[in-house]
Scaffold this motif. Structure first.
Motif, PDB file in Angstrom:
ATOM      1  N   GLY A  35       0.747  -1.103   0.245  1.00 22.29           N
ATOM      2  CA  GLY A  35       0.045   0.194  -0.055  1.00 22.29           C
ATOM      3  C   GLY A  35       0.944   1.315  -0.077  1.00 22.29           C
ATOM      4  O   GLY A  35       0.639   2.135  -0.854  1.00 22.29           O
ATOM      5  N   ALA A  38       2.384   1.601  -3.473  1.00 25.12           N
ATOM      6  CA  ALA A  38       1.372   2.185  -4.385  1.00 25.12           C
ATOM      7  C   ALA A  38       1.096   3.517  -4.181  1.00 25.12           C
ATOM      8  O   ALA A  38       1.073   4.409  -5.004  1.00 25.12           O
ATOM      9  N   LEU A  39       0.989   4.133  -3.090  1.00 24.44           N
ATOM     10  CA  LEU A  39       0.780   5.376  -2.841  1.00 24.44           C
ATOM     11  C   LEU A  39       1.918   6.136  -3.260  1.00 24.44           C
ATOM     12  O   LEU A  39       1.755   7.357  -3.672  1.00 24.44           O
ATOM     13  N   HIS A  41       3.916   5.781  -5.611  1.00 23.54           N
ATOM     14  CA  HIS A  41       3.736   5.958  -7.187  1.00 23.54           C
ATOM     15  C   HIS A  41       2.671   6.750  -7.437  1.00 23.54           C
ATOM     16  O   HIS A  41       2.521   7.481  -8.639  1.00 23.54           O
TER      17      HIS A  41
END
Lengths: 348, 348, 348
Positions: A35, A38-39, A41
């Motif tokens: 998580g 992903a954040l 990015h």
């Protein structure tokens, strides 16, 4: 009768609360997962392949793709804020920063700081505190260390000044002080997948690169980013905290943004291993369009196969021309937001 | 000829569509991962250590760090919206809420509601519906239950009124009704890592705490948060839905924000196990700077080692002074957004 | 002397840089996790159960819940941007798109494009380039392919025109060209959990559905979304890049938003398997309130148990009435943002 409890909330420390040798065990350990990756990015135009692809990381000798080095830094930094910089007048500088171990999804980080210097300013109202902060994972391995110094107000201007201790910090880490992640091997580096053909040998000391792209910053973005690292300094979140109603953007947000922008020209400057110094030259607020340029400051060989080290200046700007940095008075130009000096690893 | 299909879309239920005893199987089960956890930390200044660190959770007797209790609540709540509150005039209250099992990454949640009360209002145009909603995981264990009541319009004002059934709800859950997560043990609680030294015994009934910090809310943030829980009520997303062009912020967003702000003074109020009641006193819109204060309402012992229960009032405000709540008329002051009454678990 | 390096940054390709048969290996592979899934749910009001719940996906014969089909598309598309569309004047169309394998958390995607057509425009200044792009996972299985064509400027207007090659593209994929994910089985489909009772047999060719809901777009949201897929085209991020200071929203953001809105009326159009065509009819900028409507264009049987195929037109609008599409001049109405033609799979 109402019993209120100001004593239960943290109003932050003041200059006289620090003594050389003090060790601060920072609160709120944090487990990272996919998580956070992903954040990262979503928040930054981050494209360095080693941090994007498990396959690319494995081909480079790592078990999988680590959390971005700056994400690891922000995680540790965020933990230090309540104990170090809640009342900071200014974040004056960084030095002797080293990334010692990659951080992977599943790792849990905590942070500890040691006070290594104090100096009361001549005005008697403020002082400078130097701390060396370290991040540790769940195996108590140190993953990251750096020094930063901040200017703090005194709670009581009548308090006597402490004995001045100014730490003797290296201006620049020597290449042999950098820690290369175990197993790192760029012998089979895929330049196509990485996005650019330029290898270590293609960069020359003194060379400057305009990273071309720009990103206009929104309030929601920098607040999401800063909160993600549990940095809760009120100037970043509370529009009523500053007289002009603006929120001051966390300096680390500008670092990550500039680093991500530097992909365009430095796609192969993959891993960051050393932070020699850094200055947040001017405040950054939402609405600014941030751009970046870099200068090659030094190069060095390493013992890892196919891996060279490159020392880079990374400058973030808003409204300043590329390659402009300081005025004739030696001060940063108004459009310069960040001047960072770091070591990265690059394929030979 | 064009065949259009209003019948295929959900325009929501009206008052006369509910009868006591009806069971509503809510749609769209959801599997959570580290992604939801990371987003929760990006959306709220959330720092409670048990929800931040797998290591801290294990030291407290849990297998790993659970999803924030309010995230679990929002997940279940979001599923009920299309069947319960799409046409709600107002979300009137909550009660008898209990967290029964922690939710972990990998769990899949679904929700079911039972209609437990109906009462047509004297104007004949609206009515109140009470539902008890439950969230279940992939093993069909109930992880969460709560009652809420909403005011709904009638589709047909001529429809006859149903027999009034008003459920007999507890004003406050007794401590022995709270469910302590299996294995929870605060005997080895690390107050340094948790961030504050204040333990259960340090709080007194009647004590009030101003949580000091404030966060200015942006449109993008509350929409990200609300969508994350698949709550698609149009007032939160569609700027054309309300006459003044504002988007009404999901009440749960205010709850999570206030809870996160309450870390500063209540860092050790770790797990939330009971929701006694709650009122969204005034609407919240973007641009507001939200602050919070708490009041200790009650305390109780539990059978778990090192674990005490504390009943807290959590008040979110925007522009109201700390500790101000209601005017002389008994109504909430304009700057009060939320008045929540809940039970949390705290180290002795 | 300052050595600057424009040559090290990517300023994008121009029309004459493409020749039919060229194969472009796109950079920056990406490993996806639960983080990308969670962000997708935060960014779009996405509720299709197969992409929300591992349990629902397993009951449908898949090993777990895949990444949303459009997220997989955006991931591949984002990689192609630096090599295909950085200097695009316009993204003219899509065709022959097929999802060939679901993408799961843990998969690593890379992308390759082949130039399949070039045609210089009669003005001599621009040309059209057709590429067939493919996404591959870590096992080198192709997960997705599609054709798109873009209008590009020439670097040198004096450069001679290439031989015109216009690929012969299918207007619509035949149902027997669609690839049904291995194991997909809707025989035990739970319509309650999916959210709507309408099955394949309930939809008629020619039927139109107004999806009712609207979402007002914020700058921060579309930038987070677009960056998540590592699409770094400057028009999406740099408010100084366009004369009017607006940021142009990535067309794929509008696709995902409209697809998510189409849940209301098409909750059972679960998996997207074919993209017949698509046009970004008018630019989308922040502040617009996006709505959507669909039209059933065709239906077909499939060989998978309980699975039917449905061909849908999905139209995103801002300010246009539902079902309005083109004016008398055959051009898209000003309020139409997107006109997409795709195949989805639905329970019988």
């Amino acid at each position: 009768m109402t019993k209120t409890s100001p004593a239960k909330t943290n109003s932050g420390r003041f200059f006289e609360d620090y003594a050389v040798g003090d060790v601060l065990q920072h609160a709120v350990p944090r487990t990272v997962s996919g998580g956070e990756r992903a954040l990262y990015h979503a928040l930054y135009p981050s494209r360095h392949a080693l941090y994007s692809s498990d396959e690319f990381a494995r081909r480079s000798g790592l078990p999988k793709s680590p959390l971005d080095d700056w994400a690891a830094f922000h995680l540790v930094f965020g933990k230090t804020v309540p104990d170090v910089s809640l009342n900071a007048v200014a974040n004056l500088g960084y030095g002797e920063g080293r990334w010692l171990l990659p951080v992977y999804p599943g790792d849990t980080l905590r942070a500890v700081s040691e006070v290594i210097g104090v100096k009361q300013n001549s005005n008697g109202k403020t002082g400078v505190v130097w701390v060396r902060s370290r991040g540790f994972n769940q195996r108590d391995d140190c993953v990251l260390e750096y020094v930063r110094w901040v200017m703090l107000r005194k709670r009581d201007v009548e308090a006597s000044a402490p004995v001045t201790v100014i730490p003797d910090l290296a201006k620049v880490l020597r290449a042999d002080q950098l820690v290369i992640p175990a197993g790192l091997d760029f012998s089979n580096y895929d330049f196509n997948l990485a996005g650019e053909p330029h290898r270590w040998g293609d960069y020359q000391v003194g060379e400057k690169i305009d990273h071309v792209d720009g990103v206009t910053i929104e309030e929601a973005e920098h607040m999401l980013a800063t909160r993600l690292w549990q940095n809760t300094a009120k100037v970043h979140f509370d529009a009523t905290a500053r007289p002009d109603g603006t929120r001051l953007i966390y300096g680390g947000h500008v670092i990550s943004l500039a680093r991500a922008l530097s992909f365009n020209g430095l796609a192969n400057a993959q891993m960051i291993v050393g932070l020699n110094g850094g200055a947040h030259a001017n405040p950054c607020v939402s609405g600014m369009t941030v751009r970046a340029w870099s200068e090659v400051l030094d190069k060095a060989e390493t013992s890892a196969p196919g891996v060279g080290a490159i020392r880079l200046r990374l400058v973030a700007t808003s409204g300043a021309a590329p390659f402009a940095l300081k005025g004739e008075d030696g001060k940063y130009l108004p459009g310069v937001l960040l001047d960072l000096d770091y070591w990265a690893l690059m394929p030979l």
